[in-house]
Design a protein around this motif. Sequence first.
Motif, PDB file in Angstrom:
ATOM      1  N   ASN A   9      -3.773  -3.088   5.013  1.00 53.06           N
ATOM      2  CA  ASN A   9      -2.635  -3.860   5.489  1.00 53.06           C
ATOM      3  C   ASN A   9      -2.631  -5.229   4.836  1.00 53.06           C
ATOM      4  O   ASN A   9      -3.357  -5.487   3.875  1.00 53.06           O
ATOM      5  CB  ASN A   9      -2.665  -3.964   7.023  1.00 53.06           C
ATOM      6  N   THR A  24       8.020   5.031   1.920  1.00 55.70           N
ATOM      7  CA  THR A  24       7.351   4.810   3.209  1.00 55.70           C
ATOM      8  C   THR A  24       8.334   4.129   4.152  1.00 55.70           C
ATOM      9  O   THR A  24       8.554   2.911   4.068  1.00 55.70           O
ATOM     10  CB  THR A  24       6.101   3.937   3.047  1.00 55.70           C
ATOM     11  N   THR A  61       9.355   2.310   7.445  1.00 59.54           N
ATOM     12  CA  THR A  61       8.547   1.487   8.345  1.00 59.54           C
ATOM     13  C   THR A  61       9.442   0.549   9.126  1.00 59.54           C
ATOM     14  O   THR A  61      10.513   0.146   8.653  1.00 59.54           O
ATOM     15  CB  THR A  61       7.500   0.674   7.546  1.00 59.54           C
ATOM     16  N   GLY A 112       1.205  -2.459   8.669  1.00 57.80           N
ATOM     17  CA  GLY A 112       1.447  -1.252   7.889  1.00 57.80           C
ATOM     18  C   GLY A 112       0.536  -1.170   6.679  1.00 57.80           C
ATOM     19  O   GLY A 112       0.247  -2.164   6.018  1.00 57.80           O
ATOM     20  N   PHE A 129       0.432  -0.613   3.411  1.00 53.16           N
ATOM     21  CA  PHE A 129       1.255  -0.538   2.216  1.00 53.16           C
ATOM     22  C   PHE A 129       0.498  -0.932   0.952  1.00 53.16           C
ATOM     23  O   PHE A 129       1.038  -0.808  -0.141  1.00 53.16           O
ATOM     24  CB  PHE A 129       2.481  -1.443   2.362  1.00 53.16           C
ATOM     25  N   LEU A 160       9.111   0.650  -0.049  1.00 52.26           N
ATOM     26  CA  LEU A 160       9.145   0.493   1.393  1.00 52.26           C
ATOM     27  C   LEU A 160      10.590   0.589   1.858  1.00 52.26           C
ATOM     28  O   LEU A 160      11.462  -0.113   1.351  1.00 52.26           O
ATOM     29  CB  LEU A 160       8.548  -0.857   1.810  1.00 52.26           C
ATOM     30  N   TYR A 170       9.462  -8.531   5.762  1.00 52.42           N
ATOM     31  CA  TYR A 170       8.711  -7.622   4.887  1.00 52.42           C
ATOM     32  C   TYR A 170       8.576  -8.209   3.491  1.00 52.42           C
ATOM     33  O   TYR A 170       7.540  -8.068   2.839  1.00 52.42           O
ATOM     34  CB  TYR A 170       9.390  -6.252   4.836  1.00 52.42           C
ATOM     35  N   ASP A 186       3.440   5.142   7.444  1.00 51.10           N
ATOM     36  CA  ASP A 186       2.839   3.845   7.146  1.00 51.10           C
ATOM     37  C   ASP A 186       1.463   3.653   7.788  1.00 51.10           C
ATOM     38  O   ASP A 186       0.921   2.549   7.774  1.00 51.10           O
ATOM     39  CB  ASP A 186       3.756   2.711   7.595  1.00 51.10           C
TER      40      ASP A 186
END
Length: 1553
Positions: free
Chosen positions: A1049, A1134, A1136, A1143, A1145, A1160, A1170, A1232
């Motif tokens: 994360n 992904t 999310t 998450g 990622f 994402l 994000y 995620d």
Amino acid sequence: MQILLTVYYLVQLGPEQVPLIEDLERIFMRSWRESHLSEIRQYQQPQAATPGRHYIIETSSSLPGLPQNLYLPNLSQQPLTPSQLPWLAQLAASSCGEAVVVLGEQVRSLAQGLQQTLDQLMEGQLQNTKYVVIIVVLGQETQSCVVVTGKRQCRALAESMLSPSESLREVNQQLTTGGAQELIHHCNSLGQDGHMDSILDSATVDGGETSPQLTGQEPSEDRGLKSTSNSPKERAPSPKDTCSEYSVEWCEVRPIQLAVARKLLSHVCAIADSSTQNLDLGSFDRVSFLILVPPSEVTFQQTLLHLRSSGVLQDFGGLDQKCRSPQKAEHYVVKVDQAAQVRIDSFIQEAQSNTYTLYILVHDHAHWDIRSASYSSSDPGLGLVDQLLNSRQVTDAQNILILHVTSFPFALQTQHTRISPYNEIHWPSAFSNDVDLYHEKTRYFGVSELLESTRSGSSLPLMRHDSSFESMTSALEERFPKLHSAVIRTTVLIQHYCVALMAASCRIGSCHNLHKHTSVETLEIVQSLITAPQQCPAGHGHMVLLRIPSLALAAWAHRKLSRVRRQLGLEESFEIILGNPNKALSIGQSFIKQIKMWLQIQDSDWVPHTYLELEALPCILILSGAEPLGESLPRSLKYCDLRVISCSYLQRTTLEQELGLAAYLVRHESRLPHNPGPGSDLLESDAEKLSSTDNEEEEGQENDDSPLSSQQLQVCPEGGAVETISVQNITSPKVQRGHAELVQTPPILYTQPPAQNQTHPQVPSHSQTQPVSKLQSQSQTQTQPTPQVSSQTFIPSSAQNTNSQPETGQSHRQPSKSASSGSLSPRSCSPHPNCSWVRGVSRPPSVLLPRALYDIITASDSSGLPQCTSFLPHMSVAWASSFRPLLTKMMTCTEQSLYYRQWSVPRSFHMDSNNLTGGRSDNFHPRRLLLSGPPQVGKTGAYLHFLGILSRMLIRLMEVDIYDEEDINWSEQSEAVQYQLSNAPWPSPDIMRTMPYDYTVHDPKYDDISAVYCPGYRPDSEGSAVRQEDVYLRRRTTRIKLSKYAAHNTYHHCEQCHQYLGFNPRYQMYSESSLHPFTFTHLLLGEEIQLYFIIPKSKEHYFSFSQSGGQLEGMRLPLSSDWSPDCIKSPIFTPTTGRHEHGLFNLYHAMDGASHLHILVVKEYEMAVYKKYWPNHVMLVLPTVFNAAGIGAAHFLIKELSYHNLELERSRRLEGGGPVGEVWPFIILTDDSCVMFNAVDLDTHNGPSEHAVSLKQVLQHLEACPDLVQFGLCGIRKWSSSGAKGQRENKQWVPFSRGHLHDFLLLNVDRSQNIQYDQNRFTCHDVDFSLRLHSAGLLVCRFNNFSVMKKQIAIGGYRTFIIKTKVTDVPTSVGPSQYVCAPDSKHLFLASPAQLLLEKYLQHTSHKLFPFSCRNYIRPVLSVDCYLNLGPEVTVCFVSSRPHSVNISTTGMLFSGLLLCFTDSFVTANFLKKFTFLKGTRMYCSSIYICLSIYLSIYIYIYSMCSTYIQYIYAEHIYSTHTVYTYMQYIYCIQHIYTVHINTHKSHSVSNM
């Protein structure tokens, strides 16, 4: 002005006092201020009226920094002329007689004055003069000079000009050349009482009878010459010889130590969380450490003892093979000497090669070696710390954290310090306003408490000086002026101890009057040492510490005391230990056996290595060395004899570390000693005081030889039986002076017990005429009581005789063999234990200091602080300016640190001297901490516990909670058929088509959904009352350490990830993102869909843009024939929400460096957050209308976008004339929370096992499947700790299977173009999609050789939708049964999506809607074209209405309900005629729940089945007033779909229609 103030200062000095440079510096400051007073007032006058600012000119006669008892007159009233100075100086000096002489009126030059002074010295005219002040006035110019002529002052100043090492060399030279032999011979002579050696030779001991004292050992120098048969007789342990109160608590971690350890950890986390990114805890998988200690063998072994006992090695044992053996603890502790260079180099190389290991470099006793490595020194061991800590390899290493630990941090707090003030951790105070903050069993008693004891007027202070000893040393210093004072003082001290041993041994005839040849203090120490073991059945005693800095003098003292002990037959009474920092402890075998018996040690080879292991051993410890090197002393320390330490080096660190030897942890439950009651546990040093040791100036020294007749003192040490102490020929004249006052003074805080419960020895008549103690001087001058010090318990004999009946008997101290301590022991009349050690642990030790040092320490400046606090903090630093303020009493540790950082600078040989830009924040070392605390307070245990919790925290950071659940819904009746070989690398499409599709859902996260009907499957228990709200909390997890291929994360940002994440400023230009709109049309949505891509510059090569305007045209896709070992062909999507921080990622490590496109998929309102946390990631922003949508909408849009992009890529390749081939049609849909991946190893002997692999390896294996394009959907199984051993009942490993796929999907968007995700779904969308994909005839394959681990993330996700009302933004208490209402309702108060409410409603109420299907697996509800969760008690049979679809055989099946929701246009009356529903019961109509497409044929067919039912539906549809919610879904091409509710409680009315 300055010279006049100096004269006033010299006049007020005592005859034994020496001028201090700090006092002279304050005089200079006072003089400068007085001379510039007019300028200061002129400068401050305009500022005085400024609001909020006030300026006060100090005009008091006291000078800040000077002792309060020194008075300097106020000379600023009128300016002085130079001609007045000599006359005023002579006037000031006239008050002290000849102590200060001023030459000024007839002197015309300094040379003339010096010549005149020397002439007077030669003529003997200045015998009583201490200082000669020469003042020369030449017009307006004044010259002055101070000549020191006092013998004691000259000696002190001359010795202070030598460095500590030079002073020790001078002492060694005097010993080796025989310069001290005359002094030793003089001290051995006892005048008329004979010679000490002769008296010792005449001492007789009965050969067949042991000494009345406890067992002991031979002197160390004679141990090797005697056989084991001559060793003392070993006592067999018995209950009689045990002490129930004895306990050792080396390993106990106190609450305050835990608090300090957590404070250290918080500072480390603060460094890691700072924006500077100087420490990345997430990049380390383990902790290692190295502790640097001074070159003391005892300190080294002491640290090893704490390390082994702390449990840190056990915490590290699972990570490091070197930690698993206790003998390997030496690997982590290094003495800083010449032999340490190899270990230091090895440490640096180890740190450089293990970048994933966090190394903690602990510099213990950090104030010791701070010398610069570049500065030449005679000691080759100095400078090694600087060579290590400040080397480029250590300072630049990102995985090395430096922790300085010291009791005296002043030398590290300068203007050029490398330690940030924010990285300082100060030991907290255990008490605040007398409130115990940490609820400890002990209370710290340190230097400040010792000073407080000197201010108490009602008790003998714990810190004091010995007037008799000082008188003798002063006389000998005048007689031997060429000898160093350390030689003289040590010789006198050892002579006192030898005489005291002779007097207390009862082996010397009474004709020798030995008491006058030793001091009262020394005699008390020796008597207490010898008699203390007699009071304990186990022989516990206490320790006496003799501090002798010179190694040569300490060795001589050890030999001298050992010889006297042997000649007196006291080998079995106590041990004499030489504490040489360069050598290990040497203890006699008999004492070792005694310690082993106390500690219950069975190891025959065990020997004590530290002073702590000498707990309760009666011994004299001679601690040598230029300064203490961090050695901890046991709690049995009772006397700390510092009478030999030098008074020449007056730095704060030097003084406080010597006093720190007496620091103590007193048992907190003991009674406060300032108010003792009957039987209270008082200080033995107070109760057994033989005579006074006054702390005021002694007078009448010329009467030292006048003997006093034998005296006796009755005391009650523990509030019980009174002891009579016999003292002969006490030499203190003060005792005589204070006798009259003392006799008339009643006992101090003494309560007389009942006479019938006591036994009082008879008091001889002569004891009433001789004084024994004096306290009135302290009572007059020191009136501030302290709760840490016990009160005096001396009882005048006259007062005692008036309150008790005399009894016959001998005095307890009389030298008689028949005397027994049993009847006079404290236990005989007191509930307190007899063991002296038990009483000693509840009180701190007594400290004896030199008179000059005592005066300095006890003096206070104008701020109320001890004068020593204003001294130079360390010899390696200097003051930045003389014009500095004083430390104040209210300053905290942090404020003191800031004070020294501002006003002290390092000298040229200080290791921080080359830190030229000192004071700037960017010059602080970012990974350097400083832990400071008082001596002996427990800092070692605190930082060792810190190492343990730091290691556990890193393990915790490297561990995650992984879902560890076995697959559900496995039937024991199912048969396993082996379709493919266990080691088949890839599935065969032809074989996969022959395998039956497993309709049953086995994922444990779907334990709360409706079972999907599967032929041949019979559940163990048909339905269960599991509700979705409890599933998440009930799911089983296990902690797994992250592998090197784990996904991370946002909290993980190691050096390798900086470019990948885009946080590093060096890569910031590559992470600059741009927003690109992308529009495409989809038939189901009925309008154009506008999406937004956020694309960093570093990822633009994955996309194609128009040449004209740079418009985004789509993603670049490779060909199926393309392959690269460092590239992943499939784009990774992904979806999310709510997990921008948590998450997983960061796929840098998971991809093992492979090039890949990771996108994402986020909602529009979360785009900014994000982008903030993942600036280097490509993001697909969903349209605004999808902000309230579920996971189905995200997957729907991803799939449709991918197919649209596939068509665009094919068109671009054809138009651009690119290579002809099939464009890669696969995408990856991943959750995620996928953290790690595993592969099955089938070659093990114990069955299949799993090992961690990278995501790159998994994807490349899937993409390399030869017939992959024939599969519509591929995936991998979910990891379980029991999953690798086999698939439930299958005895052989099944590499591939057909069934539901979850969480990690490889989707063929080309073959699945006609199967869409349901954009309205919030739950079970993957189950619904898998069923529809299979019914369309597409192959679904699960690769069982790979598994995915899912991390438990409690924050965010698509399953965390909360039902809210429109009125308040809080969760509603409306039940699921009220989520649905009539379509014509106008007041809808729920603010949640309609489809979510429908799914929740069906999940919780379908057991009432379909009662015939409740817990009846063979009578499922028929669901056409859509799977909806009807709750775990209802079974659903899924069928597809599309032509040529693959469905299960329903021949002969009876369905208990029909569910039509979002059906295809192929649902007609003819289609429904294929299925048979339950008949013959009236409840049938009420058991059907219908979501109808408005097609007339369907109405007609259902009406023909049950006309009354259709009428009821219509009526309920129109007129229902039942519940709360309604919504009308308009979907293009499916027309209007209404959700209609048949209420089951009206079913009886339906059947009657």
